[in-house]
Design an enzyme around this catalytic site. Structure first.
Site, PDB file in Angstrom:
ATOM      1  N   LYS A  86     -77.684 -92.039 -40.719  1.00 54.64           N
ATOM      2  CA  LYS A  86     -77.230 -92.639 -39.461  1.00 54.64           C
ATOM      3  C   LYS A  86     -77.895 -94.004 -39.272  1.00 54.64           C
ATOM      4  O   LYS A  86     -79.121 -94.125 -39.378  1.00 54.64           O
ATOM      5  CB  LYS A  86     -77.575 -91.729 -38.281  1.00 54.64           C
ATOM      6  CG  LYS A  86     -76.788 -90.430 -38.292  1.00 54.64           C
ATOM      7  CD  LYS A  86     -77.185 -89.529 -37.150  1.00 54.64           C
ATOM      8  CE  LYS A  86     -76.678 -90.022 -35.824  1.00 54.64           C
ATOM      9  NZ  LYS A  86     -77.068 -89.081 -34.722  1.00 54.64           N
TER      10      LYS A  86
HETATM   11  O1  G3P Z   1     -77.043 -88.875 -31.526  1.00 55.83           O
HETATM   12  C1  G3P Z   1     -76.522 -89.349 -30.314  1.00 55.83           C
HETATM   13  C2  G3P Z   1     -76.418 -88.346 -29.241  1.00 55.83           C
HETATM   14  O2  G3P Z   1     -77.287 -87.287 -29.491  1.00 55.83           O
HETATM   15  C3  G3P Z   1     -76.660 -88.938 -27.883  1.00 55.83           C
HETATM   16  O3  G3P Z   1     -76.620 -87.941 -26.941  1.00 55.83           O
HETATM   17  O4  G3P Z   1     -77.263 -86.807 -24.876  1.00 55.83           O
HETATM   18  O5  G3P Z   1     -78.747 -88.583 -25.791  1.00 55.83           O
HETATM   19  O6  G3P Z   1     -76.553 -89.176 -24.766  1.00 55.83           O
HETATM   20  P1  G3P Z   1     -77.339 -88.150 -25.506  1.00 55.83           P
END
Ligand code: G3P
Length: 224
Positions: A86
């Site tokens: 990533k």
């Molecule tokens: O990898 C990206 C994803 O996990 C973001 O999620 O919940 O941190 O917005 P969040």
């Protein structure tokens, strides 16, 4: 449509794989920090759980493209060459994506908030591109619609990049993208379980059992 789990909680991954049709696991540095363990220790356990062919996505940390490339090589040595690396879609990240693709590394472009970033990630040849649905909504935009537009851009340009939507906070966001048929989504365990949380379904299933028991007695099943 692939469904992945967005967590580094090994017990949650084991439990979710038992009950749901899943295709892999995504992590990021914040998720690893929340797990609170040595990164390669927990990632190694996840790799063992998924098997060598399971989809595992692991993010680089460096700011410079060449350093991201070195991290990608280390991640692949430790966790297998099929591990998706990533990379945030910044200028250095975009450069790193191109360097990685020249070397046959599987790449997931991440930190995607805009259609512009998704377009460039597709053009650079990323295998996956991860837009952040709920974080986009927090900026006042329609997260589902924005990701649908990214899919339209890929279709219009014939890019082979697959969207891997992330950052879900409710099941409406999930079904909005499932209806549109994007390539993949990664869900936290609570949102995945939320897809089946419905008291009407639970009570319907229980009523069938109770009715059968009135016919055949307590605990009776179609084995009897
Ligand atoms: O990898 C990206 C994803 O996990 C973001 O999620 O919940 O941190 O917005 P969040």
């Amino acid at each position: 449509m692939k469904i992945l789990l967005d967590t580094a909680d090994v017990n949650a991954i084991r439990r979710a794989y038992e009950y749901f049709p899943l295709d892999g696991v995504t992590t990021n540095p914040s998720i690893l920090a929340a797990a609170g363990r040595a990164p390669y220790e927990v990632l190694g356990e996840i790799r063992d759980l998924l098997g060598k062919d399971g989809d595992l996505h692991v993010q680089v940390i460096s700011r410079k493209a060449e350093d991201m490339l070195a991290e990608a090589q280390r991640i692949r040595e430790k966790l297998g060459e099929n591990t998706f690396i990533k990379v945030p879609v910044t200028p250095e990240g975009l450069k790193a994506i191109m360097l990685m693709k020249e070397r046959g590394i599987r790449v997931t472009a991440t930190c995607i908030y805009t259609v512009q970033q998704a377009f460039l990630a597709g053009k650079a040849g990323a295998d996956y591109a991860a837009p952040y649905v709920n974080r986009i909504e927090n900026l006042g935009e329609d997260g589902v619609k924005t990701v649908q537009r990214m899919q339209d851009v890929y279709d219009a340009n014939g890019f082979g990049t697959c969207l891997l939507a992330a950052s879900f906070k409710n099941t409406r966001q999930v079904t909005g993208l499932a209806e549109y048929g994007i390539g993949a989504m990664t869900l936290p365990p609570d949102i995945l379980e939320g897809l089946l949380k419905n008291p009407c379904v639970d009570s319907a299933a229980e009523k069938f059992i109770a009715d059968f028991e009135t016919l055949r007695g307590p605990g009776a099943t179609m084995l009897d």
